[in-house]
Design a protein around this motif. Structure first.
Motif, PDB file in Angstrom:
ATOM      1  N   LEU A   1      43.313  32.043  50.920  1.00 12.03           N
ATOM      2  CA  LEU A   1      44.562  32.695  50.513  1.00 12.03           C
ATOM      3  C   LEU A   1      45.077  33.563  51.654  1.00 12.03           C
ATOM      4  O   LEU A   1      44.284  34.054  52.471  1.00 12.03           O
ATOM      5  CB  LEU A   1      44.339  33.564  49.272  1.00 12.03           C
TER       6      LEU A   1
ATOM      7  N   GLU B   1      50.913  36.425  42.230  1.00 10.87           N
ATOM      8  CA  GLU B   1      51.164  36.697  43.650  1.00 10.87           C
ATOM      9  C   GLU B   1      50.353  35.741  44.515  1.00 10.87           C
ATOM     10  O   GLU B   1      50.869  35.174  45.492  1.00 10.87           O
ATOM     11  CB  GLU B   1      50.801  38.144  43.985  1.00 10.87           C
ATOM     12  N   ALA B   2      49.078  35.559  44.152  1.00 12.60           N
ATOM     13  CA  ALA B   2      48.213  34.653  44.904  1.00 12.60           C
ATOM     14  C   ALA B   2      48.742  33.222  44.844  1.00 12.60           C
ATOM     15  O   ALA B   2      48.762  32.504  45.853  1.00 12.60           O
ATOM     16  CB  ALA B   2      46.789  34.720  44.357  1.00 12.60           C
TER      17      ALA B   2
ATOM     18  N   VAL C   1      48.464  39.810  39.735  1.00 18.32           N
ATOM     19  CA  VAL C   1      47.626  39.502  40.901  1.00 18.32           C
ATOM     20  C   VAL C   1      47.507  37.993  41.081  1.00 18.32           C
ATOM     21  O   VAL C   1      47.627  37.466  42.199  1.00 18.32           O
ATOM     22  CB  VAL C   1      46.228  40.135  40.752  1.00 18.32           C
TER      23      VAL C   1
ATOM     24  N   LYS D   1      51.864  32.135  44.317  1.00 15.82           N
ATOM     25  CA  LYS D   1      53.099  31.974  45.084  1.00 15.82           C
ATOM     26  C   LYS D   1      52.816  31.966  46.582  1.00 15.82           C
ATOM     27  O   LYS D   1      53.383  31.158  47.335  1.00 15.82           O
ATOM     28  CB  LYS D   1      54.080  33.096  44.733  1.00 15.82           C
ATOM     29  N   ALA D   2      51.925  32.857  47.021  1.00 19.36           N
ATOM     30  CA  ALA D   2      51.591  32.904  48.447  1.00 19.36           C
ATOM     31  C   ALA D   2      50.875  31.625  48.875  1.00 19.36           C
ATOM     32  O   ALA D   2      51.128  31.091  49.961  1.00 19.36           O
ATOM     33  CB  ALA D   2      50.722  34.125  48.733  1.00 19.36           C
TER      34      ALA D   2
ATOM     35  N   SER E   1      47.539  38.904  53.002  1.00 17.60           N
ATOM     36  CA  SER E   1      48.424  39.924  52.439  1.00 17.60           C
ATOM     37  C   SER E   1      48.312  40.058  50.921  1.00 17.60           C
ATOM     38  O   SER E   1      48.825  41.020  50.345  1.00 17.60           O
ATOM     39  CB  SER E   1      49.883  39.605  52.798  1.00 17.60           C
ATOM     40  N   THR E   2      47.656  39.116  50.257  1.00 19.72           N
ATOM     41  CA  THR E   2      47.605  39.139  48.796  1.00 19.72           C
ATOM     42  C   THR E   2      46.640  40.206  48.290  1.00 19.72           C
ATOM     43  O   THR E   2      45.643  40.532  48.936  1.00 19.72           O
ATOM     44  CB  THR E   2      47.173  37.779  48.234  1.00 19.72           C
ATOM     45  N   GLU E   3      46.950  40.737  47.119  1.00 16.29           N
ATOM     46  CA  GLU E   3      46.098  41.774  46.535  1.00 16.29           C
ATOM     47  C   GLU E   3      44.708  41.230  46.228  1.00 16.29           C
ATOM     48  O   GLU E   3      43.711  41.943  46.361  1.00 16.29           O
ATOM     49  CB  GLU E   3      46.728  42.341  45.259  1.00 16.29           C
ATOM     50  N   TYR E   4      44.624  39.959  45.836  1.00 18.80           N
ATOM     51  CA  TYR E   4      43.308  39.403  45.524  1.00 18.80           C
ATOM     52  C   TYR E   4      42.406  39.436  46.758  1.00 18.80           C
ATOM     53  O   TYR E   4      41.236  39.806  46.665  1.00 18.80           O
ATOM     54  CB  TYR E   4      43.414  37.963  45.010  1.00 18.80           C
TER      55      TYR E   4
END
Length: 275
Positions: A144, A50-51, A47, A53-54, A147-150
């Motif tokens: 953020l 991903e955050a 998680v 990188k985004a 689209s990120t899960e966080y």
């Protein structure tokens, strides 16, 4: 004498039980234990990564666009079509772009853990998430991409917290213990005038704020009650941790966390009266 020995034995048994539970819940690959399930370090890393990188990708686009604006302002000055004030404004816009990821791994653990707890409390109150949630707005607030899960976890937690808070009725009167904790938190953030006593703080509490604090305390108690049978254990690297249930909004400053549900039941063994 027999009572003393019996209570002492209870303390020993309890300490052994807690020690055994702690030993079973100390895998370094686990970020947190909650009931029979776990939040793994791998899940946290996924998680968070991903955050990151985004965020880096979005920041790169913003920096490139802002730098292009700076270069364009300079070209216009050179051509006599702009002013140094334009260049300065473009430079300031470039400098204001955040370069640091706005969350930590601890934030990720908190979001994952909160989601599980809010599910428990939501079931008690027959609360469900709406089909449509404002992920874009929440993403902008967090800093953020939506689209990120966080951001999805953050948004779902915030909505569930609001809906559960609205479903709680008949919140009890604030106790001095509750208010002393609020007073302490506010004092630690220098949000209370120096020299203010607890008594004057309590007696002068704004009625609207008192009602909001009642709701925060009621939600805190709900979360604490839901957490107790789950024996939540958090990896020491993420402690202390709590779910904030009431934060006082401030202009031009972060919200003031005044009520929160502490997590992780692996505290010290309560002292028993063996006198």
């Amino acid at each position: 004498m027999q009572r003393t020995r019996r209570l002492a034995s209870m303390a020993v048994v309890a300490s052994l039980a807690i020690a055994g539970l702690s030993a079973c819940r100390s895998d370094p690959a686990v970020a947190a234990y909650i009931g029979d399930s776990t939040i793994s370090e791998r899940q946290v890393e996924r998680v968070w990564d991903e955050a990151r990188k985004a965020f880096d990708a979005e920041t790169g686009k913003q920096v490139a666009a802002a730098q292009a604006a700076v270069d364009d302002a300079k070209r216009k000055v050179a051509a006599g079509q702009g002013t140094e004030a334009d260049v300065q404004a473009a430079d300031e816009a470039l400098a204001q772009i955040p370069r640091t990821l706005p969350i930590t791994r601890t934030d990720v653990v908190s979001a994952l853990l909160s989601r599980k707890l809010f599910d428990q409390v939501a079931q008690r109150h027959s609360v469900t998430l709406p089909a449509e949630l404002a992920y874009d707005r929440a993403g902008a607030a967090v800093g953020l991409p939506a689209s990120t899960e966080y951001v999805r976890l953050y948004t779902q937690n915030a909505v569930l917290q609001y809906l559960v808070s609205q479903s709680i009725t008949g919140a009890a009167t604030l106790s001095d213990k509750d208010l002393k904790d609020v007073f302490r938190r506010a004092g630690e953030k220098q949000a209370i005038q120096p020299g203010t006593t607890f008594e004057s703080f309590r007696d002068g509490l704004n009625p609207q704020l008192a009602e909001e604090l009642k709701t925060g305390v009621a939600l805190r108690d709900e979360l604490t009650s839901a957490a107790e049978p789950l024996h939540i254990t958090i990896n020491p690297r993420y402690r202390p941790m709590e779910i904030v249930t009431y934060a006082y909004p401030r202009q031009n400053a972060p919200a003031l966390d005044l009520v929160g549900a502490a997590l992780d039941d692996q505290a010290t063994l309560p002292v028993l009266d063996v006198s």
